[in-house]
Write a protein that holds these residues in place. Structure first.
Motif, short mmCIF file in Angstrom:
data_model
loop_
_atom_site.label_atom_id
_atom_site.label_comp_id
_atom_site.label_asym_id
_atom_site.label_seq_id
_atom_site.Cartn_x
_atom_site.Cartn_y
_atom_site.Cartn_z
N LEU A 100 8.23 2.08 -10.33
CA LEU A 100 7.74 1.75 -8.97
C LEU A 100 6.88 0.49 -8.96
CD1 LEU A 100 6.84 5.29 -7.63
CD2 LEU A 100 8.59 3.79 -6.74
N LEU A 101 6.25 0.18 -10.11
CA LEU A 101 5.42 -1.02 -10.15
C LEU A 101 6.30 -2.26 -10.01
CD1 LEU A 101 2.86 0.03 -12.88
CD2 LEU A 101 2.59 0.07 -10.41
N ASP A 102 7.49 -2.24 -10.69
CA ASP A 102 8.42 -3.38 -10.50
C ASP A 102 8.86 -3.44 -9.04
OD1 ASP A 102 8.23 -3.54 -13.16
OD2 ASP A 102 10.14 -2.52 -13.59
N VAL A 103 9.14 -2.24 -8.50
CA VAL A 103 9.57 -2.18 -7.11
C VAL A 103 8.51 -2.83 -6.22
CG1 VAL A 103 10.02 -0.60 -5.21
CG2 VAL A 103 10.95 -0.10 -7.46
N TYR A 146 3.61 5.99 -5.59
CA TYR A 146 3.33 5.97 -7.03
C TYR A 146 2.25 7.02 -7.35
CZ TYR A 146 1.62 3.88 -11.46
OH TYR A 146 1.21 3.66 -12.75
N ARG A 147 1.19 6.99 -6.56
CA ARG A 147 0.09 7.93 -6.83
C ARG A 147 0.51 9.36 -6.55
NH1 ARG A 147 -4.06 3.42 -4.28
NH2 ARG A 147 -3.67 1.96 -6.00
N LEU A 148 1.34 9.57 -5.50
CA LEU A 148 1.83 10.93 -5.21
C LEU A 148 2.65 11.48 -6.37
CD1 LEU A 148 2.92 10.57 -1.46
CD2 LEU A 148 1.24 12.20 -2.34
N MET A 149 3.52 10.59 -6.93
CA MET A 149 4.36 11.05 -8.05
C MET A 149 3.48 11.48 -9.23
SD MET A 149 7.47 10.91 -7.23
CE MET A 149 7.57 11.00 -5.49
N TYR A 150 2.45 10.69 -9.49
CA TYR A 150 1.58 11.05 -10.63
C TYR A 150 0.77 12.31 -10.34
CZ TYR A 150 2.62 7.50 -14.04
OH TYR A 150 3.26 6.77 -15.01
N ALA A 167 0.83 -1.20 0.00
CA ALA A 167 0.00 0.00 0.00
C ALA A 167 0.88 1.26 0.00
CB ALA A 167 -0.91 -0.02 1.22
N ALA A 168 2.03 1.20 0.71
CA ALA A 168 2.89 2.40 0.78
C ALA A 168 3.46 2.73 -0.60
CB ALA A 168 4.01 2.16 1.78
N ILE A 169 3.89 1.69 -1.33
CA ILE A 169 4.41 1.94 -2.68
C ILE A 169 3.31 2.54 -3.55
CG2 ILE A 169 4.91 0.69 -4.82
CD1 ILE A 169 7.41 1.14 -3.55
N ASP A 170 2.10 1.98 -3.41
CA ASP A 170 0.98 2.54 -4.18
C ASP A 170 0.82 4.03 -3.87
OD1 ASP A 170 0.58 0.09 -5.23
OD2 ASP A 170 -1.09 -0.45 -3.91
N CYS A 171 0.98 4.36 -2.57
CA CYS A 171 0.84 5.77 -2.18
C CYS A 171 1.89 6.63 -2.90
CB CYS A 171 1.03 5.93 -0.67
SG CYS A 171 -0.34 5.28 0.27
N LYS A 191 16.10 6.60 -5.96
CA LYS A 191 16.49 7.22 -7.24
C LYS A 191 15.27 7.84 -7.91
CE LYS A 191 20.31 4.01 -7.88
NZ LYS A 191 20.47 2.60 -8.20
N ILE A 192 14.17 7.09 -7.89
CA ILE A 192 12.97 7.60 -8.56
C ILE A 192 12.48 8.87 -7.88
CG2 ILE A 192 10.56 7.05 -9.07
CD1 ILE A 192 11.50 4.07 -9.21
#
Length: 1648
Positions: free
Chosen positions: A1025-1028, A1001-1005, A995-999, A1049-1050
């Motif tokens: 981030l999806l691979d991550v 990812y969505r913040l970046m977008y 869920a944190a990665i999803d957060c 890095k991202i």
């Protein structure tokens, strides 16, 4: 008698007689055995000596006399045929005198003498009688034991004694009158009893008797005279033992009395015997006597007996009622004797007896009843023919005990019923009551309180007994089949028999199958037969189906109920049979494979309802179905106390009504159901609603009409009363009735046909619900406060929603009561308990709020804040779904219900938050929601973090999906959000990670959208981030580390510059966060940023290290520490010398954080190599310790460590702990190993300096932590470093044996240091051979070192290497041997000892080289055996062991001349006190022997020590025993006897046990045969060992002599000095050790 002198045998026998009362029971037993052995060999001789001994020692203690008398008895018993007649006469005389010497009774002594007379009497009865009758003179009271002996003789020699009895009794009768003392009366009575028994036995076996003319009346007058005195005088004695013996005698005598006398005496005799019961506690003898008297009376056809019957029965009944104790056998025997009396009476007075017993059954006293029932059962089973006519009477009489409340009585009743069943009682009228009794007790409930009384019969025990009885009725009592079928069906339907369902079903199935298989017509039951009390087929089917729905209740009645349905299917309905044949076995199978926990109840109930539905379809008979519905409805009240069952029955009725096409009947059943329902109960309300809902699927209109009609009916008006004030408290609450109706509408909607539903929703269903929910009071609508109605309403609306599946939102109007309602809703949530969720209130409130939020007007900021805070706190703080609820049982939910409730509640919460966010979709709007979630993100509870992150992810997705960027706004809180959420990407909880990665990812977008990118733009780096996210599902730390770097890095690529400082600020916070996951990710992200900016910081290095040192102290998370280690490495690659100098100077012992910093330096192999080389170089040249004077008072010096080498050893130890240092360690291994081994040698026994940290660089830490110093040990550091080195060099095979053998602790212990080093050397030689040459080369210089401790360590290491062939293979043997030769002359004794050991080891390691070094080796060992400066004889011991080893491989030519010389040197050591020296000398002796074969001188030497070796086979030390076995096997060929040689080879195996006695016994036979000339030498040598220091050896020597004597033929006795032998053994018989005394006694047994 051979050449053992008479005097010797006498001396020995005498010594044994002296020892016969030894204080040790084992010795005493052995002494007796030996006397007996001698006695069996020479009975006359030994008996004479026993007699003389007793005569010579008139004052001997009783115990001692007794042993000797017992020995005489045993000799007589076993050799009576071989003892000379004169000897027999003298033995009789002796025993008679011993028995009567003391006028007082001394039982033990006189009994022993009496036993001799009895033993002799078995053959010489006339001589015995002559002697005894001499002491049994008319007119003089005899000695107690004279009478006792006569009694025992009559037992043991019936045929010999009976002819004397008339005379004996003639003499005895006048004595009886003279007897005044109780003990004499007792012995006379006992004798009379024995005499009578003997006479009866004689008369019973006249065919075998010597005088067949003997008759009963021969004795009757004497017996009667005796009877007269016993009965009229003695039986009144106060002494109970006497009374009992008199009674016993009277019982036996009654059979011998003349009939007329017995008849005349009975009226007095019987009451007197019965009277004894009251006077004595022991009743068995009285009952036995009584049964004999009764038997005698019945046998002679007594008439008087009838007059005595009343008293007899009363007394016997009292006896049978006294409890039996199985742990006390006399009570059991008494019980059986009393039953025997009843049997005797039953055969003679059946009517009187029956009337008596049955009358007694009426008495309700527990014991009384149990006794009467025991008699009844006994009579039913044993006196079948007599009882035949009494059966009906018994059946009537048993009714009263059936009603008894005591389980003990009931248990007896069941036993009686069981007996009656087997004898045909149950088919008679009234038998059915007994069957009912059994079934009632199959239905007993469990006992909850364990009764303390062990006699108590629990409900479980009684129930199980009845289960078994019912099963027996069905299976083994064939005549009962028609009694039980179909009558047992009656018991299936009433509730009071519920617990008996399982056994009933099992029995009925057996009966049904039996009937059906035999095609008996009465298998098919006529349920409507005249006067039938059977339940109808409809009720049976319903009952069994409901049982099946709750299969694990009532002792698991589910499967049996279904199986019974199957078995009686033709009786239910013929058309059901084929369907059930197919379906029911599958269901039963499924049940048998399930458990209460694994069964899916919902699914199971559905399956049964489908079975019912299919059955009705198969039967396809509307009238049958209608009747089923009517009876099922009528059966409902049966389940008023079992609501789950009732609820299921409602559903069954619903299914039946679906298939019922008679609309009128359906309406009528619905009416009955609604009126009959008990609305106050939630389970029942739901059950009714579900049933009515099921009915509606076929009859929608009729059902709705009926519900509406019911809503208006009187029932309601009655319930509401005037404002409900006048209600009776038992009346139904109108709110609860309405709740039922509201629920009914919900379920009707759920089950209604889809095509008819929508037209009815508003007009019929919702309208009626709201009408019932809102009550008018004086025309004003009032909302209900009743939780039941509230929940019913919500439940119902839920069902309707499910039915409609799409609801329409109200739009476009201001809802003025929105705020007010929201407030009420908030109050609801706040009123809920925070620690548990038991009702659906939260879920319903959240759903309502989510819908209300969408309505205008909007909430103010404060209202919004309050709403969010209340809702989040009310839901996030709940415990996890699987936390047990501590509520009372009735309030708590079951786990499944709880799970559903939780899931619904969270879905509703997210819906609400989305609706709030939708009203202000901006960074500020997001912040206003996020600030409530933020604090939950770092909660210590997994589930709370998971809830918070998942919510955030949902909200960000919603934000992204609905974001419409109209002008450029800065996403100003991006840094803060990323700083909070990025660390969560490595949370221990995988759900949180994803869920944190999803957060992120969505913040970046969202950021990209704010930067102006279009909706469908995909950014490559962010997509990464999806691979991550996929990688994050793997919790492996290395993966998480990489993933975090990628993430960083991202982020750094996409994060605007002005946000970086906020991000770092958040991450610094994160490093010391209590949540490990957070600190872990923060550190990785920080390090990734730090890597790129690094050099030019030399001046700051010490300070930076100190800061990291401090930071390490507060971080608990391993991974974060590793990351800090990375930072230290980065610094070290740039500034090596500074880092090493700084860290070496940290205070000792290093605290754990300093250690971690050193460990970090091992992470880079190249770097580690440089540091290690620096340290080895320093260790080789620095002084390891200094000698200091400890104090002025104590002499001697103490070794004190120098601190720099100590610090460097610590540093090496820590660096090698890092796995990454493996390459460096591999490259430097020989140098590291040598340096650390030598360092270890110079650390043993070394103290820490007092001023440990005087030169530490960190000023504030000069004072060292006391506790740490206490555990800091100079030698320990070196040992640990060495151990870690082996581990790092992947020498696990070396470490494993060292760990198992405790080698590390031994290396630290000055006493065991060399043992430890030896173990290390052994492990290296076995498992690390190829590394040895370079290690040996590195160690050689230390052998000439000034430090003695280092020489010892290295010598010990080298010495063990020589034990292994690998040194020859590696070509280092010569180097090692030369070093050892040099060390033989070392100034240090320990080094010399180790050098001798090393030289000896060559024989094990490289035997083929022994002869190459023969001269040097023999010289070294010989000088070692003569070493003077050897206080512990350690060098001597090594030299002997070494000599043993090398002898095996030396050539004859090299040893030949030295054999006898060495032998002479060894001999003194054979009896050495030191176990190891004894052991080594014996081993060496063995090894020498092969060089002596064929040498007569050597053979003599072996015979010289043979006795010593044989005796040491029982040495207390097991190693010495093994050595003896080895030496004797090796010497065997030299001894010069093939048989002895073979014995040694076959029996003396080290690992096998040895039967020592047998071995020595056989060996002495061969010694006598092969070396008769040596016998003198042997036995003289053995006698010397009588004085050995070891008890085992003394005992062995005695045994050896014993066997030697036992096996010695007469012609060889001339070789023996019997005087010394006898003297020696007599002395050993007084040895302090019982083992020795026992063996000496055993040896004496061979003097014959």
């Amino acid at each position: 008698m051979g050449v053992i002198e008479e005097t010797d045998v006498e001396q020995v026998t005498l010594a044994l007689l002296d020892a016969a009362n030894d204080r040790d029971p084992v010795v005493q037993e052995q002494v007796r055995k030996s006397i007996l052995t001698l006695g069996n060999q020479q009975p006359d001789k030994v008996l004479s000596m026993c007699q003389d001994y007793l005569l010579k020692h008139p004052k001997l203690v009783v115990g001692h006399r007794v042993v000797i008398l017992q020995t005489i008895e045993l000799v007589v018993k076993s050799r009576i045929d071989d003892i000379s007649y004169p000897k027999i006469k003298s033995v009789i005389q002796l025993a008679s005198d011993e028995m009567t010497k003391s006028k007082e009774v001394v039982p033990e002594w006189q009994q022993a003498a009496s036993n001799i007379l009895v033993a002799v009497g078995n053959k010489y009865i006339n001589d015995i009688m002559e002697e005894i009758l001499g002491k049994f003179r008319p007119g003089v009271l005899p000695h107690f034991f004279v009478v006792q002996t006569l009694a025992n003789l009559s037992d043991s020699n019936v045929y010999g004694m009976v002819p004397f009895l008339n005379a004996i009794m003639g003499t005895m009768l006048p004595m009886l009158g003279m007897t005044k003392q109780d003990n004499m009366k007792w012995v006379f009575s006992s004798a009379l009893c024995h005499f009578s028994e003997s006479i009866l036995e004689y008369l019973a076996n006249l065919d075998k008797a010597p005088d067949p003319t003997v008759r009963k009346d021969t004795f009757s007058s004497e017996i009667y005279s005796a009877y007269d005195i016993l009965f009229n005088s003695w039986i009144q004695s106060r002494e109970s033992k006497l009374r009992l013996t008199v009674a016993e005698a009277l019982g036996s005598m009654s059979h011998l009395m003349a009939h007329d006398k017995l008849e005349e005496q009975l009226p007095k005799l019987l009451p007197t015997v019965l009277g004894l019961y009251k006077k004595n506690s022991e009743h068995y003898i009285i009952s036995k006597s009584l049964s004999q008297i009764l038997e005698a009376s019945v046998n002679m056809g007594s008439r008087v007996l009838e007059t005595q019957i009343d008293g007899l029965l009363v007394a016997l009944h009292q006896q049978i009622c006294s409890p039996m104790d199985f742990s006390n056998p006399p009570t059991v025997k008494n019980h059986n004797e009393v039953l025997r009396c009843f049997t005797i009476l039953a055969n003679t007075f059946p009517d009187r007896l029956m009337v008596f017993v049955l009358q007694r059954l009426e008495n309700s006293n527990e014991r009384n009843r149990m006794g009467s029932l025991a008699v009844l059962r006994h009579l039913i089973n044993s006196s079948t023919s007599i009882m035949e006519t009494k059966r009906l009477l018994i059946l009537v009489s048993i009714r009263q005990p059936l009603a008894d409340h005591s389980n003990k009585v009931k248990k007896r009743v069941v036993q009686v019923i069981s007996a009656m069943a087997h004898h045909g009682y149950l088919e008679l009228e009234g038998g059915d009551l007994l069957v009912r009794f059994i079934i009632q007790h199959c239905a007993l409930p469990d006992t909850y309180h364990r009764p303390p009384d062990p006699e108590e019969v629990t409900n479980e025990a009684l129930r199980s007994m009845c289960d078994n009885t019912l099963h027996l009725f069905t299976t083994t009592v064939g005549r009962l089949t028609d009694v039980l079928w179909p009558m047992l069906l009656c018991y299936l339907t009433p509730n009071q028999y519920a617990n008996a369902t399982t056994p009933l079903c099992k029995s009925l199935i057996l009966l049904a199958n039996k009937k059906q298989t035999a095609q008996e017509p009465n298998f098919i039951i006529d349920f409507n037969a005249q006067g039938s009390s059977l339940p109808s087929q409809y009720i049976l089917m319903i009952r069994l189906l409901v049982n099946a729905a709750f299969p694990f209740r009532c002792r698991g009645h589910g499967a049996p109920s279904l199986s019974l349905l199957h078995a009686i299917s033709p009786n239910i309905h013929p058309k059901a049979e084929p369907l059930w044949e197919n379906e029911i076995p599958k269901l039963v199978n499924y049940l048998e494979e399930s458990t209460e926990d694994s069964l899916d109840k919902k699914k199971w109930e559905e399956t049964l309802l489908q079975l019912l539905s299919k059955t009705l379809a198969a039967i396809d008979d509307s009238q049958w179905t209608g009747q089923l519905a009517v009876e099922a409805t009528r059966y409902l009240p049966t389940y008023n106390n079992a609501l789950e069952e009732k609820s299921f029955l409602y559903r069954c009725i619903g299914v039946i009504l679906q298939q019922c096409y008679n609309k009128e009947l359906v309406r009528k059943q619905l009416q009955e159901i609604l009126i009959g329902t008990r609305h106050n109960d939630a389970i029942e309300r739901t059950g009714v609603a579900m049933g009515i809902g099921l009915c509606a699927s076929s009859h929608l209109d009729g059902t709705l009409e009926k519900l509406e009609e019911f809503g208006k009916s009187d029932a309601f008006r009655k319930a509401s009363g005037i404002f409900g004030l006048l209600k009776d408290k038992n009346d139904v609450d109108v709110e609860k009735m309405k709740s039922t109706l509201i629920l009914c509408y919900g379920y009707v909607a759920l089950h209604a046909p889809e095509d008819k539903l929508l037209t009815r929703i508003d007009s019929d269903i919702l309208h009626n619900i709201s009408k019932n929910f809102n009550t008018k009071v004086l025309g004003i609508k009032v909302e209900t406060k009743d939780l039941t109605m509230k929940l019913s309403l919500i439940h119902s609306v839920g069902l309707i929603a499910k039915a409609i599946s799409k609801s329409v939102r109200k739009q476009g109007y201001l809802f003025s009561r929105k705020q007010e309602l929201m407030g009420v809703m908030m109050d609801f949530i706040k009123a809920e308990p925070t620690d548990v969720m038991r009702t659906p209130v939260r879920y319903l409130v959240l759903t309502t709020c989510a819908n209300l939020i969408n309505l205008d007007p909007p909430l103010t900021e404060n209202e919004n804040f309050d709403l969010l805070k209340t809702c989040l706190n009310g839901v996030y703080g709940l415990p996890t779904v699987d936390t047990p609820d501590k509520a009372k049982d009735e309030e708590a939910l079951d786990p499944q219900q709880r799970e559903v409730l939780y899931s619904d509640t969270f879905t509703a919460l997210h819906e609400l938050l989305r609706n709030v966010l939708a009203r202000d979709l901006s960074p500020d709007g997001l912040q206003s929601v996020f600030k409530h979630i933020e604090s939950w993100l770092s909660s210590g509870q997994d589930h709370e973090r998971e809830r918070a992150v998942k919510t955030t992810a949902e909200l960000l997705q919603f934000y992204l999906d609905n974001l419409r960027v109209k002008n450029l706004v800065t996403f100003h809180n991006l840094g803060a959000l990323v700083g909070r959420l990025a660390p969560r990407c490595t949370d221990p909880n995988p759900e949180v990670r994803r869920a944190a990665i999803d957060c992120v990812y969505r913040l970046m977008y969202i950021q990209l959208r704010y930067e102006g990118f279009s909706l469908d733009y995909k950014d490559d780096s962010v997509e990464g981030l999806l691979d991550v996210r996929e990688k994050l599902s793997n919790p492996d730390n290395t993966v998480l580390y990489k993933t975090c770097s990628e993430l960083t890095k991202i982020i750094s690529k996409r994060l605007p510059q002005q946000q970086l400082s906020t991000l770092l600020f958040m991450l610094y916070d994160g490093l010391v966060d209590s949540q490990s996951n957070c600190s872990r990710a923060s550190s990785v992200i920080l390090n990734t940023l730090l890597k790129n900016r690094g050099a030019g910081l030399q001046d700051l290095v010490p300070e930076m290290l100190e800061v990291l040192h401090n930071r390490l102290q507060v971080i608990g998370e391993e991974q974060v520490k590793v990351a800090i280690g990375q930072s230290i490495l980065i610094l070290a690659t740039q500034h090596l010398q500074t880092v090493v100098n700084t860290l070496v100077a940290y205070p000792l012992p290093y605290d754990s954080w300093s250690c971690e910093m050193w460990i970090a330096l091992g992470a880079d192999s190249t770097l580690a190599l440089q540091i290690m080389e620096m340290i080895i170089e320093k260790l080789n040249v620095m002084v390891p310790y200094v000698d200091k004077k400890e104090s002025m008072l104590r002499p001697g010096l103490t070794k004190v460590a120098t601190s720099q080498p100590l610090a460097m050893t610590c540093a090496l130890r820590e660096m090698m702990l890092n796995g990454q240092s493996a390459d460096a360690v591999a490259y430097l291994f020989p140098k590291l190993f040598s340096a650390l081994l030598v360092r270890l040698g110079s650390s043993v026994g070394v103290q820490l300096p007092k001023d440990l940290n005087s030169n530490s660089i960190i000023s504030d830490r000069k004072t060292t932590n006391k506790i740490n110093v206490a555990n800091f040990d100079v030698c320990g550091v070196a040992v640990e470093a060495l151990r870690i080195l082996l581990g790092r060099a992947q020498l696990d095979a070396v470490m494993k044996p060292l760990d198992q053998e405790g080698a590390w602790d031994k290396m630290k212990d000055p006493q065991q240091h060399t043992t430890g080093v030896t173990l290390l050397s052994r492990a290296m030689a076995k498992h690390a051979g190829p590394r040895l040459p370079s290690i040996v080369e590195s160690l050689c210089p230390s052998l000439c070192n000034i430090y003695e401790c280092q020489r010892i360590t290295v010598t010990a290491f080298f010495s063990e290497l020589l034990n292994h062939h690998v040194v020859t293979e590696l070509m280092i043997l010569d180097m090692l041997m030369n070093n050892m030769m040099e060390r033989i002359t070392d100034t240090c004794g320990t080094v010399r000892m180790l050098a001798v050991r090393g030289l000896g080891n060559i024989a094990v390691g490289s035997p083929e080289k022994v002869n190459k070094y023969a001269k040097e080796l023999l010289a070294a060992m010989s000088s070692g055996m003569e070493e003077n400066d050897d206080p512990g004889k350690l060098i001597t011991l090594e030299a002997m062991s070494g000599m043993s080893k090398i002898l095996i491989y030396l050539d004859q030519k090299n040893v030949h001349l030295l054999v006898v010389y060495i032998f002479m040197k060894i001999k003194p050591f054979l009896e050495n006190e030191n176990d190891e020296i004894r052991c080594a000398s014996i081993m060496l002796l063995g090894n020498l022997s092969k060089f002596g074969s064929g040498e007569p001188v050597f053979k003599d030497q072996i015979h010289n020590v043979l006795v010593s070796l044989l005796l040491h086979l029982s040495d207390p030390n097991p190693q010495v025993v093994k050595a003896c076995k080895y030496a004797m096997r090796i010497c065997a060929p030299v001894i010069g006897s093939e048989q002895i040689s073979a014995m040694f080879q076959n029996h003396l195996l080290e690992e096998k046990g040895l039967h020592h006695g047998e071995f020595i016994n056989d060996l002495t036979k061969y010694l006598i045969q092969d070396f008769p000339g040596m016998l003198n030498f042997y036995h003289i040598t053995v006698i010397q060992f009588f004085k050995s220091n070891w008890a085992e050896i003394r005992a062995s020597a005695a045994m050896f002599i014993g066997f030697l004597l036992g096996n010695l033929p007469d012609e060889h006795f001339s070789h023996m000095n019997m005087g010394s032998v006898t003297k020696g053994l007599v002395m050993l018989l007084q040895d302090p050790d019982p083992l020795v005394r026992g063996k000496a006694a055993e040896a004496m047994g061979h003097f014959h």
